[in-house]
Design a protein around this motif. Structure first.
Motif, PDB file in Angstrom:
ATOM      1  N   THR A   1       0.844  -1.204   0.000  1.00  0.00           N
ATOM      2  CA  THR A   1       0.000   0.000   0.000  1.00  0.00           C
ATOM      3  C   THR A   1       0.871   1.243   0.000  1.00  0.00           C
ATOM      4  O   THR A   1       0.545   2.227  -0.639  1.00  0.00           O
ATOM      5  N   HIS A   2       1.998   1.193   0.738  1.00  0.00           N
ATOM      6  CA  HIS A   2       2.905   2.337   0.752  1.00  0.00           C
ATOM      7  C   HIS A   2       4.253   1.946   1.319  1.00  0.00           C
ATOM      8  O   HIS A   2       4.477   0.807   1.703  1.00  0.00           O
ATOM      9  N   MET A   3       5.167   2.931   1.337  1.00  0.00           N
ATOM     10  CA  MET A   3       6.588   2.623   1.522  1.00  0.00           C
ATOM     11  C   MET A   3       7.060   2.652   2.969  1.00  0.00           C
ATOM     12  O   MET A   3       8.254   2.552   3.209  1.00  0.00           O
ATOM     13  N   HIS A   4       6.171   2.781   3.945  1.00  0.00           N
ATOM     14  CA  HIS A   4       6.646   2.764   5.332  1.00  0.00           C
ATOM     15  C   HIS A   4       7.128   1.352   5.688  1.00  0.00           C
ATOM     16  O   HIS A   4       6.567   0.364   5.208  1.00  0.00           O
ATOM     17  N   PRO A   5       8.185   1.284   6.539  1.00  0.00           N
ATOM     18  CA  PRO A   5       8.842  -0.016   6.767  1.00  0.00           C
ATOM     19  C   PRO A   5       7.915  -1.123   7.285  1.00  0.00           C
ATOM     20  O   PRO A   5       8.139  -2.291   6.976  1.00  0.00           O
ATOM     21  N   ASP A   6       6.872  -0.772   8.037  1.00  0.00           N
ATOM     22  CA  ASP A   6       5.978  -1.836   8.515  1.00  0.00           C
ATOM     23  C   ASP A   6       5.150  -2.426   7.365  1.00  0.00           C
ATOM     24  O   ASP A   6       4.609  -3.521   7.488  1.00  0.00           O
ATOM     25  N   HIS A   7       5.082  -1.742   6.247  1.00  0.00           N
ATOM     26  CA  HIS A   7       4.312  -2.222   5.089  1.00  0.00           C
ATOM     27  C   HIS A   7       5.214  -2.866   4.033  1.00  0.00           C
ATOM     28  O   HIS A   7       4.917  -3.916   3.509  1.00  0.00           O
ATOM     29  N   ILE A   8       6.341  -2.191   3.737  1.00  0.00           N
ATOM     30  CA  ILE A   8       7.181  -2.651   2.617  1.00  0.00           C
ATOM     31  C   ILE A   8       8.429  -3.402   3.105  1.00  0.00           C
ATOM     32  O   ILE A   8       9.177  -3.960   2.302  1.00  0.00           O
TER      33      ILE A   8
ATOM     34  N   GLY B   1      -0.766  12.338   1.441  1.00  0.00           N
ATOM     35  CA  GLY B   1      -0.702  13.049   2.721  1.00  0.00           C
ATOM     36  C   GLY B   1      -0.012  12.252   3.809  1.00  0.00           C
ATOM     37  O   GLY B   1       0.864  12.753   4.490  1.00  0.00           O
ATOM     38  N   HIS B   2      -0.373  10.978   3.971  1.00  0.00           N
ATOM     39  CA  HIS B   2       0.338  10.129   4.927  1.00  0.00           C
ATOM     40  C   HIS B   2       1.620   9.624   4.283  1.00  0.00           C
ATOM     41  O   HIS B   2       2.655   9.497   4.934  1.00  0.00           O
ATOM     42  N   SER B   3       1.535   9.308   3.013  1.00  0.00           N
ATOM     43  CA  SER B   3       2.686   8.929   2.206  1.00  0.00           C
ATOM     44  C   SER B   3       2.393   9.466   0.807  1.00  0.00           C
ATOM     45  O   SER B   3       1.270   9.870   0.523  1.00  0.00           O
TER      46      SER B   3
ATOM     47  N   GLY C   1      -5.085   0.308   3.963  1.00  0.00           N
ATOM     48  CA  GLY C   1      -3.719   0.644   4.378  1.00  0.00           C
ATOM     49  C   GLY C   1      -3.738   1.563   5.587  1.00  0.00           C
ATOM     50  O   GLY C   1      -4.486   1.333   6.541  1.00  0.00           O
ATOM     51  N   ASP C   2      -2.917   2.620   5.543  1.00  0.00           N
ATOM     52  CA  ASP C   2      -2.926   3.615   6.617  1.00  0.00           C
ATOM     53  C   ASP C   2      -3.757   4.835   6.233  1.00  0.00           C
ATOM     54  O   ASP C   2      -3.774   5.834   6.946  1.00  0.00           O
ATOM     55  N   GLN C   3      -4.415   4.774   5.066  1.00  0.00           N
ATOM     56  CA  GLN C   3      -5.182   5.940   4.610  1.00  0.00           C
ATOM     57  C   GLN C   3      -6.446   6.132   5.461  1.00  0.00           C
ATOM     58  O   GLN C   3      -6.853   7.269   5.697  1.00  0.00           O
TER      59      GLN C   3
HETATM   60 ZN   LIG Z   1       2.228   4.305   7.117  1.00  0.00          ZN
END
Ligand SMILES: [Zn+2]
Length: 352
Positions: A95-102, A199-201, A218-220
């Motif tokens: 969903t996005h590039m934050h370490p807990d996701h990617i 906005g969040h990523s 995701g985190d959206q």
């Molecule tokens: Zn995130």
């Protein structure tokens, strides 16, 4: 009776249909062919991330991957032996590039010889941030946090921790499959629509399946916590909060209220539109409080009290400052605040 009857749709209230949360490597079936998995996170305040495994032919499409830690590797091995029944991974979507996701995307795609699917800005931004590992903290970053009102001690902490991002991300795949906004993905014979938020990523991917009435958010859109919306040193004049608010309104227009929302943190919930309204209203209230605080000139670190209930310690100072600047830059964009730099290079904000 009035001449015109205007029907205003009332959003469903927020409810949580599942009373069991996956633990110890098991999975919960939330819809036909859709499993809810959960991985522990070594973070204070946020101890888990949810992932989704979607049946896809003989194998699985995995959505999000966990942070690179030895515990996450153990966890994936248990999940593959358990609910995923040792079937192959057909692709990994982030969903996005934050370490807990990617964080584990590179590990999973190499293990299963499959590809990473994500949006272009998430992939490219992640490559950029991973590239900071091993570098010294840049002068631009020090100047940025000094302008926000940080002490020498806090700046020392920033310098010591700089480059930490890449340490919790397994080496990314060297190529990826770009997902475009509005694109239709076929997963297990079903249509999933890509809905992008900001906005969040930078280019956050949500997936909406009309047939199953599911939104992987995701985190959206999170039900119980608000996502971090921050300004970072690489783009000091960014206005991510305006982008965030526009995205929430756009999602309300594109995704109907009758979906089950599958968020990355907390639990699956119903009541998407009510939650979107709540998130927008919450930021507008905070913007109003920050605006009021600017009756007398303030630095970014002086408006924490208007934004956060909890005390901001050294560990949360970076994110708190980023959030504070997001609200201040949004007020500037609306013509409601101005910023002036003093002789020491510290930025002062006041209402316009
Ligand atoms: Zn995130």
């Amino acid at each position: 009776m009035s001449e015109h009857t205007v029907e205003v749709p009332v959003p469903e209230p927020i409810t949580y249909p599942f009373d069991y949360v996956p633990q110890d490597g098991d999975g919960v079936r939330v819809a036909p062919g859709v499993l809810w998995l959960r991985t522990p996170l070594p973070l204070t305040g946020l101890n888990h991330i949810n992932h989704w495994a979607l049946e896809d032919g003989e194998g699985w499409t995995l959505v999000d991957t966990g942070m690179q830690t030895p515990e996450t590797v153990d966890h994936w091995q248990r999940v593959f032996g358990g609910p995923l029944q040792r079937r192959a991974v057909a692709r990994v979507i982030c969903t996005h590039m934050h370490p807990d996701h990617i964080g584990m995307a590179g590990w999973l795609t190499r293990q299963y010889d499959c590809r990473l699917w994500t949006t272009r800005l998430e992939y490219v931004t992640c490559r950029m941030l991973v590239g900071d590992t091993g570098r010294e903290a840049p002068a631009d970053g020090v100047r940025f946090y000094h302008a926000a009102g940080w002490t020498e001690e806090a700046l020392g902490h920033y310098k010591a921790r700089f480059g930490g991002f890449g340490k919790v991300v397994y080496a990314l795949p060297d190529s990826y499959r770009r997902v475009h906004d509005g694109e239709e993905l076929r997963i297990g014979g079903r249509r999933w629509l890509a809905v992008i938020g900001r906005g969040h990523s930078p280019e956050h991917l949500c997936l909406y399946c009309p047939e199953l009435k599911l939104l992987i958010s995701g985190d959206q859109v999170l039900p119980r916590i608000s996502s971090n919306v921050s300004v970072f040193p690489t783009e000091p004049d960014a206005d991510p909060l305006s982008e965030w608010l526009e995205s929430l309104v756009a999602i309300k227009g594109r995704v109907p209220d009758d979906v089950l929302v599958l968020p990355s943190h907390n639990e699956p919930f119903r009541g998407l539109h009510a939650r979107l309204d709540e998130l927008v209203a919450g930021h507008e209230r905070r913007l109003a409080r920050v605006y009021e605080a600017l009756a007398a000139p303030k630095r970014a670190v002086d408006v924490f009290a208007a934004l956060f209930r909890r005390h901001v310690g050294v560990d949360s100072l970076g994110l708190a400052t980023g959030e504070s600047l997001a609200h201040l830059n949004c007020l500037i964009a609306r013509g409601m605040a101005v910023r002036e730099l003093d002789a020491e290079g510290v930025a002062w904000y006041r209402s316009a």
